[in-house]
Design a protein around this motif. Sequence first.
Motif, PDB file in Angstrom:
ATOM      1  N   MET A 190       0.849  -1.294  -0.115  1.00 42.50           N
ATOM      2  CA  MET A 190       0.022   0.003  -0.020  1.00 42.50           C
ATOM      3  C   MET A 190       0.863   1.243   0.029  1.00 42.50           C
ATOM      4  SD  MET A 190      -2.904   1.124   2.552  1.00 42.50           S
ATOM      5  CE  MET A 190      -4.496   1.015   1.713  1.00 42.50           C
ATOM      6  N   THR A 191       0.726   2.190  -0.941  1.00 39.48           N
ATOM      7  CA  THR A 191       1.608   3.432  -0.914  1.00 39.48           C
ATOM      8  C   THR A 191       1.105   4.268   0.224  1.00 39.48           C
ATOM      9  OG1 THR A 191      -0.469   4.683  -2.314  1.00 39.48           O
ATOM     10  CG2 THR A 191       1.315   3.239  -3.514  1.00 39.48           C
ATOM     11  N   GLU A 192       1.887   5.329   0.550  1.00 40.03           N
ATOM     12  CA  GLU A 192       1.819   6.383   1.660  1.00 40.03           C
ATOM     13  C   GLU A 192       0.496   6.709   1.292  1.00 40.03           C
ATOM     14  OE1 GLU A 192       3.971   9.817   3.427  1.00 40.03           O
ATOM     15  OE2 GLU A 192       5.217   8.548   2.335  1.00 40.03           O
ATOM     16  N   LEU A 193       0.302   7.340   0.151  1.00 41.12           N
ATOM     17  CA  LEU A 193      -0.963   8.026  -0.188  1.00 41.12           C
ATOM     18  C   LEU A 193      -2.139   7.229   0.338  1.00 41.12           C
ATOM     19  CD1 LEU A 193      -2.741  10.146  -1.488  1.00 41.12           C
ATOM     20  CD2 LEU A 193      -2.476   8.924  -3.671  1.00 41.12           C
ATOM     21  N   TYR A 194      -2.188   5.988  -0.223  1.00 43.49           N
ATOM     22  CA  TYR A 194      -3.499   5.058   0.068  1.00 43.49           C
ATOM     23  C   TYR A 194      -3.590   4.940   1.556  1.00 43.49           C
ATOM     24  CZ  TYR A 194      -3.963   4.815  -4.866  1.00 43.49           C
ATOM     25  OH  TYR A 194      -4.298   5.034  -6.319  1.00 43.49           O
ATOM     26  N   ALA A 195      -2.346   4.531   2.312  1.00 41.76           N
ATOM     27  CA  ALA A 195      -2.260   4.577   3.767  1.00 41.76           C
ATOM     28  C   ALA A 195      -2.999   5.820   4.351  1.00 41.76           C
ATOM     29  CB  ALA A 195      -1.092   4.315   4.298  1.00 41.76           C
ATOM     30  N   THR A 196      -2.788   6.981   3.859  1.00 38.15           N
ATOM     31  CA  THR A 196      -3.292   8.021   4.402  1.00 38.15           C
ATOM     32  C   THR A 196      -4.757   8.164   4.323  1.00 38.15           C
ATOM     33  OG1 THR A 196      -1.072   9.311   4.152  1.00 38.15           O
ATOM     34  CG2 THR A 196      -3.049  10.749   4.336  1.00 38.15           C
ATOM     35  N   LEU A 197      -5.264   7.978   3.100  1.00 33.85           N
ATOM     36  CA  LEU A 197      -6.551   7.810   2.737  1.00 33.85           C
ATOM     37  C   LEU A 197      -7.456   6.878   3.511  1.00 33.85           C
ATOM     38  CD1 LEU A 197      -6.375   8.685  -1.044  1.00 33.85           C
ATOM     39  CD2 LEU A 197      -6.800  10.330   0.733  1.00 33.85           C
ATOM     40  N   LEU A 198      -6.744   5.619   3.954  1.00 36.03           N
ATOM     41  CA  LEU A 198      -7.457   4.984   4.521  1.00 36.03           C
ATOM     42  C   LEU A 198      -7.635   5.517   6.006  1.00 36.03           C
ATOM     43  CD1 LEU A 198      -8.576   2.113   5.282  1.00 36.03           C
ATOM     44  CD2 LEU A 198      -6.586   1.194   5.554  1.00 36.03           C
ATOM     45  N   SER A 199      -6.578   5.985   6.376  1.00 39.43           N
ATOM     46  CA  SER A 199      -6.645   6.465   7.918  1.00 39.43           C
ATOM     47  C   SER A 199      -7.398   7.753   7.873  1.00 39.43           C
ATOM     48  CB  SER A 199      -5.197   7.597   8.199  1.00 39.43           C
ATOM     49  OG  SER A 199      -5.143   8.028   9.348  1.00 39.43           O
ATOM     50  N   TRP A 200      -7.789   8.661   6.759  1.00 38.35           N
ATOM     51  CA  TRP A 200      -8.942   9.371   6.866  1.00 38.35           C
ATOM     52  C   TRP A 200     -10.309   8.690   7.024  1.00 38.35           C
ATOM     53  CZ3 TRP A 200      -9.549  14.530   7.598  1.00 38.35           C
ATOM     54  CH2 TRP A 200      -8.563  15.191   7.006  1.00 38.35           C
ATOM     55  N   ALA A 201     -10.369   7.641   6.083  1.00 33.55           N
ATOM     56  CA  ALA A 201     -11.760   6.851   6.127  1.00 33.55           C
ATOM     57  C   ALA A 201     -12.085   6.409   7.521  1.00 33.55           C
ATOM     58  CB  ALA A 201     -11.865   5.721   4.997  1.00 33.55           C
ATOM     59  N   VAL A 202     -10.867   5.690   8.185  1.00 32.51           N
ATOM     60  CA  VAL A 202     -11.151   5.317   9.565  1.00 32.51           C
ATOM     61  C   VAL A 202     -11.547   6.327  10.442  1.00 32.51           C
ATOM     62  CG1 VAL A 202      -9.868   4.331  11.505  1.00 32.51           C
ATOM     63  CG2 VAL A 202      -9.581   3.271   9.315  1.00 32.51           C
ATOM     64  N   THR A 203     -10.707   7.547  10.497  1.00 33.33           N
ATOM     65  CA  THR A 203     -10.967   8.417  11.269  1.00 33.33           C
ATOM     66  C   THR A 203     -12.608   9.131  11.235  1.00 33.33           C
ATOM     67  OG1 THR A 203      -8.490   9.153  11.485  1.00 33.33           O
ATOM     68  CG2 THR A 203     -10.243  10.824  11.948  1.00 33.33           C
ATOM     69  N   LEU A 204     -12.914   9.272  10.019  1.00 31.30           N
ATOM     70  CA  LEU A 204     -14.283   9.974   9.672  1.00 31.30           C
ATOM     71  C   LEU A 204     -15.189   9.042   9.886  1.00 31.30           C
ATOM     72  CD1 LEU A 204     -12.938  12.566   6.904  1.00 31.30           C
ATOM     73  CD2 LEU A 204     -13.329  12.883   9.364  1.00 31.30           C
ATOM     74  N   SER A 205     -15.084   7.880   9.679  1.00 31.94           N
ATOM     75  CA  SER A 205     -16.162   6.847   9.740  1.00 31.94           C
ATOM     76  C   SER A 205     -16.750   6.349  11.121  1.00 31.94           C
ATOM     77  CB  SER A 205     -15.873   5.707   8.782  1.00 31.94           C
ATOM     78  OG  SER A 205     -14.776   4.783   9.347  1.00 31.94           O
TER      79      SER A 205
ATOM     80  N   SER B 162     -11.116  11.944  -2.773  1.00 29.99           N
ATOM     81  CA  SER B 162     -12.268  11.743  -1.859  1.00 29.99           C
ATOM     82  C   SER B 162     -13.154  10.391  -2.493  1.00 29.99           C
ATOM     83  CB  SER B 162     -13.266  12.979  -1.962  1.00 29.99           C
ATOM     84  OG  SER B 162     -14.003  13.005  -3.285  1.00 29.99           O
ATOM     85  N   VAL B 163     -12.765  10.084  -3.954  1.00 32.04           N
ATOM     86  CA  VAL B 163     -13.479   8.857  -4.244  1.00 32.04           C
ATOM     87  C   VAL B 163     -12.816   7.587  -3.531  1.00 32.04           C
ATOM     88  CG1 VAL B 163     -13.696   7.673  -6.266  1.00 32.04           C
ATOM     89  CG2 VAL B 163     -13.909   9.954  -6.362  1.00 32.04           C
ATOM     90  N   VAL B 164     -11.317   7.819  -3.542  1.00 28.27           N
ATOM     91  CA  VAL B 164     -10.932   6.694  -3.021  1.00 28.27           C
ATOM     92  C   VAL B 164     -11.052   6.633  -1.536  1.00 28.27           C
ATOM     93  CG1 VAL B 164      -8.553   5.645  -2.121  1.00 28.27           C
ATOM     94  CG2 VAL B 164      -8.847   7.015  -4.591  1.00 28.27           C
ATOM     95  N   VAL B 165     -11.277   7.832  -0.632  1.00 24.96           N
ATOM     96  CA  VAL B 165     -11.936   7.536   0.598  1.00 24.96           C
ATOM     97  C   VAL B 165     -13.229   6.883   0.733  1.00 24.96           C
ATOM     98  CG1 VAL B 165     -12.423   9.030   2.611  1.00 24.96           C
ATOM     99  CG2 VAL B 165     -10.244   9.335   1.351  1.00 24.96           C
ATOM    100  N   HIS B 166     -14.212   7.346  -0.190  1.00 25.87           N
ATOM    101  CA  HIS B 166     -15.498   6.757  -0.314  1.00 25.87           C
ATOM    102  C   HIS B 166     -15.462   5.267  -0.264  1.00 25.87           C
ATOM    103  CE1 HIS B 166     -19.672   6.968  -1.806  1.00 25.87           C
ATOM    104  NE2 HIS B 166     -19.588   5.900  -2.271  1.00 25.87           N
ATOM    105  N   GLU B 167     -14.714   4.643  -1.237  1.00 23.57           N
ATOM    106  CA  GLU B 167     -14.707   3.491  -1.344  1.00 23.57           C
ATOM    107  C   GLU B 167     -13.900   2.461  -0.086  1.00 23.57           C
ATOM    108  OE1 GLU B 167     -16.336   2.053  -3.695  1.00 23.57           O
ATOM    109  OE2 GLU B 167     -16.746   3.969  -4.584  1.00 23.57           O
ATOM    110  N   MET B 168     -12.832   3.353   0.242  1.00 22.14           N
ATOM    111  CA  MET B 168     -12.546   2.747   1.575  1.00 22.14           C
ATOM    112  C   MET B 168     -13.233   2.617   2.941  1.00 22.14           C
ATOM    113  SD  MET B 168      -8.471   4.041   1.695  1.00 22.14           S
ATOM    114  CE  MET B 168      -7.273   3.463   0.265  1.00 22.14           C
ATOM    115  N   VAL B 169     -14.345   3.286   2.816  1.00 20.71           N
ATOM    116  CA  VAL B 169     -15.482   3.257   3.646  1.00 20.71           C
ATOM    117  C   VAL B 169     -16.194   1.981   3.502  1.00 20.71           C
ATOM    118  CG1 VAL B 169     -17.666   4.397   4.657  1.00 20.71           C
ATOM    119  CG2 VAL B 169     -15.527   5.636   4.223  1.00 20.71           C
ATOM    120  N   HIS B 170     -16.555   1.706   2.198  1.00 21.61           N
ATOM    121  CA  HIS B 170     -17.362   0.543   1.741  1.00 21.61           C
ATOM    122  C   HIS B 170     -16.276  -0.593   2.176  1.00 21.61           C
ATOM    123  CE1 HIS B 170     -20.616   2.333   0.131  1.00 21.61           C
ATOM    124  NE2 HIS B 170     -20.003   2.934  -0.740  1.00 21.61           N
TER     125      HIS B 170
END
Length: 149
Positions: free
Chosen positions: A1-16, A73-81
């Motif tokens: 997992m790239t650093e970018l995707y790890a950060t976006l996953l962190s956003w999804a975890v934090t906000l969800s 934000s599209v990536v974050v959305h899909e990570m929430v799913h």
Amino acid sequence: MTELYATLLSWAVTLSGYPAPTEPPVVVPKPHEFFVQQACHGQECKVLGWYAGGHNLYVDEALDPENNLFASSVVVHEMVHYLQAVARGDDALRDGAAFRVAPSCTEIVSWERQAYAVQREYIMRYGAYLPIGVSMAHVQCEAEDAPQR
């Protein structure tokens, strides 16, 4: 997992509010035609991301999540799913199955609303506003989804 995707996953975890998964999803870029065929059953559509179960989540290869807030934000959305699936235990399913038990319309709408809410909040945290998920405001399920007596 790239650093970018790890950060976006962190956003999804934090906000969800979902816990961080033990295994992160795999982000797979795909051409638009993939979404037309797989997510939209051969009909032209505007789908830019899709989580279909398992550990992969798909994003339109034309998106630039590193340099574009909407794209990330599209990536974050899909990570929430993905996080929703992990919480249900559906992330480990194989052979193209996305759910252990077919969800009701009400469940699907609820999951979408939550993913859009997280996506909107993510964008707003960057000081921007985009009308994300406005089409969900009037989505309702058919009467046959109501509990039977």
